[in-house]
Design an enzyme around this catalytic site. Structure first.
Site, PDB file in Angstrom:
ATOM      1  N   GLU A   1       0.805  -1.216   0.000  1.00 34.72           N
ATOM      2  CA  GLU A   1       0.000   0.000   0.000  1.00 34.72           C
ATOM      3  C   GLU A   1       0.846   1.277   0.000  1.00 34.72           C
ATOM      4  OE1 GLU A   1      -3.712   0.006   0.224  1.00 34.72           O
ATOM      5  OE2 GLU A   1      -3.268  -1.994  -0.565  1.00 34.72           O
TER       6      GLU A   1
ATOM      7  N   HIS B   1      -4.821   1.800   7.064  1.00 33.07           N
ATOM      8  CA  HIS B   1      -3.397   2.069   6.830  1.00 33.07           C
ATOM      9  C   HIS B   1      -2.790   2.596   8.128  1.00 33.07           C
ATOM     10  CE1 HIS B   1      -4.443   2.804   2.345  1.00 33.07           C
ATOM     11  NE2 HIS B   1      -3.920   1.611   2.473  1.00 33.07           N
TER      12      HIS B   1
ATOM     13  N   CYS C   1      -2.934  11.539   3.490  1.00 29.65           N
ATOM     14  CA  CYS C   1      -3.227  10.674   2.340  1.00 29.65           C
ATOM     15  C   CYS C   1      -2.912  11.377   1.029  1.00 29.65           C
ATOM     16  CB  CYS C   1      -4.702  10.273   2.334  1.00 29.65           C
ATOM     17  SG  CYS C   1      -5.149   9.042   3.568  1.00 29.65           S
TER      18      CYS C   1
END
Length: 444
Positions: free
Chosen positions: A174, A249, A367
């Protein structure tokens, strides 16, 4: 030589929508099927980037991907003209259209893992795009992400680009959302902290409800590709119980910069022992700022994205936390941050930013950015069209005004005109950013 950390923010694409595609991302699911505002989303993200540039930080931009992704739709059996492809998939498999229309590449913390030249054996900056195999709508991103990164960081004297890891859950990767680099000073060898959700070949100590997207095997593979050593790496497991609460995450539960790690009490599976190892690798000079559960619950941390913040070093070596306005509007979190500023830590300021359009889809300030530490020479080798200046900011704001809609529903994704609008916008953007023909539709 001077080194600095640059932030490359994802420019929100014209198809920004709320399709609720990300299982495990609470905000994404909560806002599914609501109308979105692509124009506001792009402007909010760009304004955040401009704020950081005005504060003196080096700020770059990564362009959106081509959406709807007609190439992927053809690959899975839809045929005819572009309009025919859209009509077929909208009628036969609308969920596939939703996945191929997502603007999720805006969250460039998932674009790649980056290791600076101070850490790597060959003394170059290394990039590995994330394969993002856990979610269909994100798994179609890595090849285009790689093309974009190569167009921006093109000079082979300074930059090394790797292909994304094999497209299998064994190597679920990720990107930088599960990677934090700690150091005493930029330009010096640091410690690269890789956080994983599970080991691919083990079934114990994994979440029971939501998926653990990052594997230890992926982290180890990226470290090998980047030429990192045991001395400057550490692999820590994310707490499976917080993944089950929506911490998909690590950057939803922890953030670090230089010699500071700001994290929740329940962030990691073997927290005390692993943080001791990390402290030893940092020669006992790491500032650990642990937020207790009785001060801020995991649920409140997720709903406000207290940890999905940018922790940045100011010119006086103090740090500022770039936090979403959701933190400011939550009484408990705001009180905690006010208290934090009174403590003896390097974090001396909090700056709130409005990125609500991104937040409603599950992505906060952290993000939206990919961190790249660069020397003066390396920065000079970056494609200048990707760096945000005042002039380019105004050009991009005007570009958004010309090309973006201010309201978009999931049903609108089948509109052939949206594809035309998006490609027209991206064709112009690639010229504004001096990127060349980076999109497949430009090469056809």
């Amino acid at each position: 030589m001077t080194y600095r950390e640059a932030n490359f923010d994802g420019l929100v694409g014209p198809t920004h929508n709320y399709a609720g595609l990300s299982f495990g991302n609470v905000a994404s699911q909560q806002h599914a099927a609501q109308p979105s505002n692509p124009k506001a989303a792009a402007q909010q993200g760009l304004a955040k980037a401009k704020l950081l540039a005005d504060m003196g930080f080096t700020q770059g931009i990564l362009p959106p991907h081509d959406r709807p992704d007609i190439t992927t739709l053809r690959r899975i059996g839809f045929s005819g003209s572009d309009n025919m492809v859209l009509q077929q998939v909208a009628h036969d498999a609308p969920t596939l259209l939703n996945s191929c229309s997502s603007a999720s590449c805006m969250w460039t913390a998932n674009a790649a893992t980056v290791s600076p030249s101070a850490d790597t054996l060959d003394g170059k900056v290394h990039f590995t795009p994330a394969n993002l195999v856990d979610r269909l709508h994100r798994s179609i991103e890595p090849a285009q992400t790689g093309r974009i990164l190569k167009a921006i960081f093109a000079d082979k004297q300074f930059f090394t680009h790797h292909q994304h890891l094999p497209e299998h859950s064994f190597f679920g990767d990720e990107g930088a959302a599960n990677h934090t680099r700690l150091c005493h000073h930029y330009g010096e060898t640091g410690v690269e902290l890789f956080v994983y959700g599970k080991q691919a070949n083990q079934s114990h100590t994994v979440p029971s409800h939501y998926p653990a997207r990052q594997t230890l095997e992926a982290c180890q593979a990226v470290a090998r590709l980047h030429g990192l050593t045991q001395d400057n790496t550490l692999f820590m497991q994310q707490n499976p119980t917080v993944i089950d609460q929506g911490v998909f995450h690590n950057d939803v539960i922890a953030v670090g910069n230089q010699n500071v790690l700001f994290y929740h009490q329940q962030a990691f599976a073997n927290q005390q022992a692993d943080l001791q190892k990390l402290q030893e690798k940092m020669h006992g000079q790491l500032h650990l700022i642990e937020v207790p559960q009785d001060a801020i619950s995991v649920n409140d941390a997720i709903s406000t994205y207290l940890f999905n913040t940018q922790l940045l070093t100011l010119s006086d070596n103090n740090m500022v936390l770039i936090a979403p306005t959701n933190c400011e509007q939550h009484a408990g979190v705001k009180a905690y941050l006010d208290h934090l500023l009174q403590l003896d830590t390097p974090i001396r300021a909090v700056q709130y930013v409005d990125v609500k359009q991104s937040m409603q889809n599950g992505g906060g300030p952290a993000c939206l950015r990919l961190r790249v530490e660069l020397s003066e020479q390396e920065l000079a080798a970056v494609n200048p069209g990707a760096l945000l200046t005042t002039e380019r900011y105004h050009t991009l704001m005007q570009w958004i005004d010309r090309h973006y809609r201010d309201r978009l529903t999931v049903a609108d994704l089948a509109d052939p005109q949206l594809l035309i609008e998006s490609r027209t916008a991206l064709d112009e953007l690639s010229q504004i950013m001096q990127l060349g023909n980076i999109y497949p539709f430009q090469q056809n």
